[in-house]
Design a protein around this motif. Structure first.
Motif, PDB file in Angstrom:
ATOM      1  N   GLY A   1       4.869  13.303  -1.053  1.00  0.00           N
ATOM      2  CA  GLY A   1       4.220  13.579   0.218  1.00  0.00           C
ATOM      3  C   GLY A   1       2.710  13.533   0.197  1.00  0.00           C
ATOM      4  O   GLY A   1       2.064  13.857   1.190  1.00  0.00           O
ATOM      5  N   LYS A   2       2.124  13.103  -0.912  1.00  0.00           N
ATOM      6  CA  LYS A   2       0.666  13.099  -1.034  1.00  0.00           C
ATOM      7  C   LYS A   2       0.105  11.688  -0.804  1.00  0.00           C
ATOM      8  O   LYS A   2       0.847  10.710  -0.724  1.00  0.00           O
ATOM      9  N   THR A   3      -1.198  11.608  -0.683  1.00  0.00           N
ATOM     10  CA  THR A   3      -1.886  10.321  -0.584  1.00  0.00           C
ATOM     11  C   THR A   3      -2.235   9.861  -1.990  1.00  0.00           C
ATOM     12  O   THR A   3      -3.012  10.521  -2.687  1.00  0.00           O
ATOM     13  N   LEU A   4      -1.657   8.753  -2.400  1.00  0.00           N
ATOM     14  CA  LEU A   4      -1.865   8.219  -3.746  1.00  0.00           C
ATOM     15  C   LEU A   4      -2.884   7.087  -3.692  1.00  0.00           C
ATOM     16  O   LEU A   4      -2.698   6.111  -2.958  1.00  0.00           O
ATOM     17  N   ILE A   5      -3.971   7.231  -4.458  1.00  0.00           N
ATOM     18  CA  ILE A   5      -4.964   6.166  -4.585  1.00  0.00           C
ATOM     19  C   ILE A   5      -4.885   5.634  -6.011  1.00  0.00           C
ATOM     20  O   ILE A   5      -5.132   6.368  -6.967  1.00  0.00           O
ATOM     21  N   ILE A   6      -4.509   4.372  -6.161  1.00  0.00           N
ATOM     22  CA  ILE A   6      -4.446   3.740  -7.483  1.00  0.00           C
ATOM     23  C   ILE A   6      -5.682   2.869  -7.634  1.00  0.00           C
ATOM     24  O   ILE A   6      -5.834   1.863  -6.936  1.00  0.00           O
ATOM     25  N   ALA A   7      -6.573   3.264  -8.531  1.00  0.00           N
ATOM     26  CA  ALA A   7      -7.847   2.568  -8.723  1.00  0.00           C
ATOM     27  C   ALA A   7      -7.807   1.764 -10.021  1.00  0.00           C
ATOM     28  O   ALA A   7      -7.734   2.336 -11.107  1.00  0.00           O
ATOM     29  N   ASP A   8      -7.860   0.456  -9.904  1.00  0.00           N
ATOM     30  CA  ASP A   8      -7.879  -0.436 -11.064  1.00  0.00           C
ATOM     31  C   ASP A   8      -8.786  -1.612 -10.717  1.00  0.00           C
ATOM     32  O   ASP A   8      -8.555  -2.279  -9.696  1.00  0.00           O
ATOM     33  N   PRO A   9      -9.831  -1.885 -11.516  1.00  0.00           N
ATOM     34  CA  PRO A   9     -10.849  -2.869 -11.097  1.00  0.00           C
ATOM     35  C   PRO A   9     -10.322  -4.270 -10.816  1.00  0.00           C
ATOM     36  O   PRO A   9     -10.763  -4.906  -9.864  1.00  0.00           O
ATOM     37  N   MET A  10      -9.372  -4.760 -11.630  1.00  0.00           N
ATOM     38  CA  MET A  10      -8.940  -6.147 -11.508  1.00  0.00           C
ATOM     39  C   MET A  10      -7.492  -6.234 -11.045  1.00  0.00           C
ATOM     40  O   MET A  10      -6.589  -5.695 -11.686  1.00  0.00           O
ATOM     41  N   LEU A  11      -7.263  -6.920  -9.936  1.00  0.00           N
ATOM     42  CA  LEU A  11      -5.910  -7.198  -9.468  1.00  0.00           C
ATOM     43  C   LEU A  11      -5.672  -8.694  -9.662  1.00  0.00           C
ATOM     44  O   LEU A  11      -5.966  -9.498  -8.789  1.00  0.00           O
ATOM     45  N   ALA A  12      -5.182  -9.040 -10.840  1.00  0.00           N
ATOM     46  CA  ALA A  12      -5.003 -10.451 -11.203  1.00  0.00           C
ATOM     47  C   ALA A  12      -3.587 -10.908 -10.857  1.00  0.00           C
ATOM     48  O   ALA A  12      -3.332 -11.433  -9.783  1.00  0.00           O
ATOM     49  N   THR A  13      -2.631 -10.675 -11.753  1.00  0.00           N
ATOM     50  CA  THR A  13      -1.240 -11.025 -11.454  1.00  0.00           C
ATOM     51  C   THR A  13      -0.551  -9.940 -10.639  1.00  0.00           C
ATOM     52  O   THR A  13       0.448 -10.199  -9.970  1.00  0.00           O
ATOM     53  N   GLY A  14      -1.061  -8.720 -10.717  1.00  0.00           N
ATOM     54  CA  GLY A  14      -0.428  -7.596 -10.041  1.00  0.00           C
ATOM     55  C   GLY A  14       0.615  -6.892 -10.888  1.00  0.00           C
ATOM     56  O   GLY A  14       1.173  -5.868 -10.479  1.00  0.00           O
ATOM     57  N   GLY A  15       0.868  -7.403 -12.096  1.00  0.00           N
ATOM     58  CA  GLY A  15       1.909  -6.837 -12.949  1.00  0.00           C
ATOM     59  C   GLY A  15       1.613  -5.420 -13.401  1.00  0.00           C
ATOM     60  O   GLY A  15       2.474  -4.538 -13.328  1.00  0.00           O
ATOM     61  N   SER A  16       0.386  -5.169 -13.874  1.00  0.00           N
ATOM     62  CA  SER A  16       0.052  -3.825 -14.340  1.00  0.00           C
ATOM     63  C   SER A  16      -0.012  -2.841 -13.174  1.00  0.00           C
ATOM     64  O   SER A  16       0.349  -1.667 -13.319  1.00  0.00           O
ATOM     65  N   MET A  17      -0.451  -3.302 -11.998  1.00  0.00           N
ATOM     66  CA  MET A  17      -0.463  -2.435 -10.821  1.00  0.00           C
ATOM     67  C   MET A  17       0.951  -2.023 -10.449  1.00  0.00           C
ATOM     68  O   MET A  17       1.223  -0.845 -10.165  1.00  0.00           O
ATOM     69  N   GLU A  18       1.886  -2.978 -10.475  1.00  0.00           N
ATOM     70  CA  GLU A  18       3.279  -2.659 -10.157  1.00  0.00           C
ATOM     71  C   GLU A  18       3.872  -1.681 -11.167  1.00  0.00           C
ATOM     72  O   GLU A  18       4.525  -0.693 -10.786  1.00  0.00           O
ATOM     73  N   MET A  19       3.667  -1.929 -12.454  1.00  0.00           N
ATOM     74  CA  MET A  19       4.245  -1.075 -13.486  1.00  0.00           C
ATOM     75  C   MET A  19       3.636   0.326 -13.443  1.00  0.00           C
ATOM     76  O   MET A  19       4.331   1.319 -13.640  1.00  0.00           O
ATOM     77  N   GLY A  20       2.317   0.397 -13.184  1.00  0.00           N
ATOM     78  CA  GLY A  20       1.687   1.699 -13.031  1.00  0.00           C
ATOM     79  C   GLY A  20       2.263   2.452 -11.848  1.00  0.00           C
ATOM     80  O   GLY A  20       2.588   3.641 -11.943  1.00  0.00           O
ATOM     81  N   TYR A  21       2.418   1.767 -10.727  1.00  0.00           N
ATOM     82  CA  TYR A  21       2.971   2.384  -9.523  1.00  0.00           C
ATOM     83  C   TYR A  21       4.388   2.905  -9.769  1.00  0.00           C
ATOM     84  O   TYR A  21       4.726   4.038  -9.391  1.00  0.00           O
ATOM     85  N   LYS A  22       5.221   2.103 -10.428  1.00  0.00           N
ATOM     86  CA  LYS A  22       6.591   2.528 -10.707  1.00  0.00           C
ATOM     87  C   LYS A  22       6.616   3.743 -11.638  1.00  0.00           C
ATOM     88  O   LYS A  22       7.484   4.613 -11.509  1.00  0.00           O
ATOM     89  N   ALA A  23       5.662   3.807 -12.562  1.00  0.00           N
ATOM     90  CA  ALA A  23       5.577   4.975 -13.443  1.00  0.00           C
ATOM     91  C   ALA A  23       5.221   6.225 -12.637  1.00  0.00           C
ATOM     92  O   ALA A  23       5.817   7.296 -12.838  1.00  0.00           O
ATOM     93  N   PHE A  24       4.284   6.101 -11.697  1.00  0.00           N
ATOM     94  CA  PHE A  24       3.913   7.247 -10.871  1.00  0.00           C
ATOM     95  C   PHE A  24       5.067   7.684  -9.974  1.00  0.00           C
ATOM     96  O   PHE A  24       5.215   8.879  -9.680  1.00  0.00           O
ATOM     97  N   LEU A  25       5.900   6.735  -9.542  1.00  0.00           N
ATOM     98  CA  LEU A  25       7.026   7.062  -8.671  1.00  0.00           C
ATOM     99  C   LEU A  25       8.062   7.948  -9.349  1.00  0.00           C
ATOM    100  O   LEU A  25       8.887   8.565  -8.661  1.00  0.00           O
ATOM    101  N   THR A  26       8.034   8.030 -10.673  1.00  0.00           N
ATOM    102  CA  THR A  26       8.960   8.931 -11.367  1.00  0.00           C
ATOM    103  C   THR A  26       8.612  10.386 -11.090  1.00  0.00           C
ATOM    104  O   THR A  26       9.380  11.290 -11.457  1.00  0.00           O
ATOM    105  N   ARG A  27       7.459  10.630 -10.460  1.00  0.00           N
ATOM    106  CA  ARG A  27       7.021  11.985 -10.127  1.00  0.00           C
ATOM    107  C   ARG A  27       6.974  12.221  -8.626  1.00  0.00           C
ATOM    108  O   ARG A  27       6.261  13.083  -8.147  1.00  0.00           O
ATOM    109  N   GLY A  28       7.713  11.412  -7.863  1.00  0.00           N
ATOM    110  CA  GLY A  28       7.797  11.652  -6.430  1.00  0.00           C
ATOM    111  C   GLY A  28       7.452  10.425  -5.603  1.00  0.00           C
ATOM    112  O   GLY A  28       7.070   9.379  -6.124  1.00  0.00           O
TER     113      GLY A  28
END
Length: 219
Positions: A130-157
């Motif tokens: 229920g919170k506002t999640l801000i994922i800050a990562d300087p480079m969005l190249a393929t998007g793979g690390s952003m997706e994997m990071g997001y999925k890891a955070f989703l394990t907590r809600g």
């Protein structure tokens, strides 16, 4: 998914981008990190305009002031290691936010270094339900690390809204976020969108490896 590209308008963020892209300027890591941090501060300020607010009475030495203040519960998340100075910029603005960290990093899976895999090894995060999640990562190249990071955070809600914040993005990364993040609850913020990735999956013209430029080379 809404996309905000700051390079389409005139602001001081373009000056910071000119400096982080400049190969001669990059030789000073302190100045490079400082500009990445300042870009984070500007993006955080812009994101603050989208939050929910309520009126509160604040007692001063001379009376009472009625002030509109944000009420969102914010979790600032970043991806080691390049994200750290960018994250600090956001934290300078959202100083009461909770914080989350994940080590999602690229691994080349072929000798030619043209195919990239993503490895997740470490996660530290509060409940994000229920919170506002801000994922800050300087480079969005393929998007793979952003997706994997997001999925890891989703394990907590499940967050109420997700802000994906980067300095430089490529169309491939933007499209990957569009496909893997909830379209109705995601906003993408970037200081610039560059046209392509090279054969090693680096953004072109970009500015190089953000982690190395911030902290030095790695093996």
């Amino acid at each position: 998914m809404e996309i905000i590209d700051f390079s389409k308008s005139n602001s001081v963020i373009n000056q910071y981008m000119a400096e982080v892209r400049d190969a001669s300027y990059q030789t000073n890591r302190l100045l490079f990190r400082n500009n990445i941090m300042r870009i984070g501060q500007i993006e955080a300020y812009e994101i603050s305009k989208t939050l929910c607010y309520e009126q509160r009475d604040i007692v001063t030495p001379l009376g009472t002031a009625r002030i509109s203040v944000p009420v969102d519960k914010i979790v600032l998340a970043t991806i080691f290691r390049a994200g750290l100075p960018f994250h600090n910029g956001f934290l300078n603005v959202f100083d009461h936010a909770e914080n989350a960290f994940v080590s999602a990093y690229r691994e080349y899976v072929d000798e030619a270094r043209t195919h990239v895999g993503i490895h997740v090894e470490y996660l530290a995060t509060p409940d994000i339900s229920g919170k506002t999640l801000i994922i800050a990562d300087p480079m969005l190249a393929t998007g793979g690390s952003m997706e994997m990071g997001y999925k890891a955070f989703l394990t907590r809600g499940t967050p109420r809204h997700i802000h994906v914040a980067c300095v430089c993005a490529a169309p491939e990364g933007i499209e990957h976020v569009r496909k893997t993040f909830p379209a109705d609850r995601t906003t993408l913020w970037c200081a610039a969108v560059d046209p392509e990735l090279n054969e090693h999956k680096y953004i072109v013209p970009g500015f190089g490896d953000a982690g190395d430029l911030c902290y030095g080379g790695k093996l």
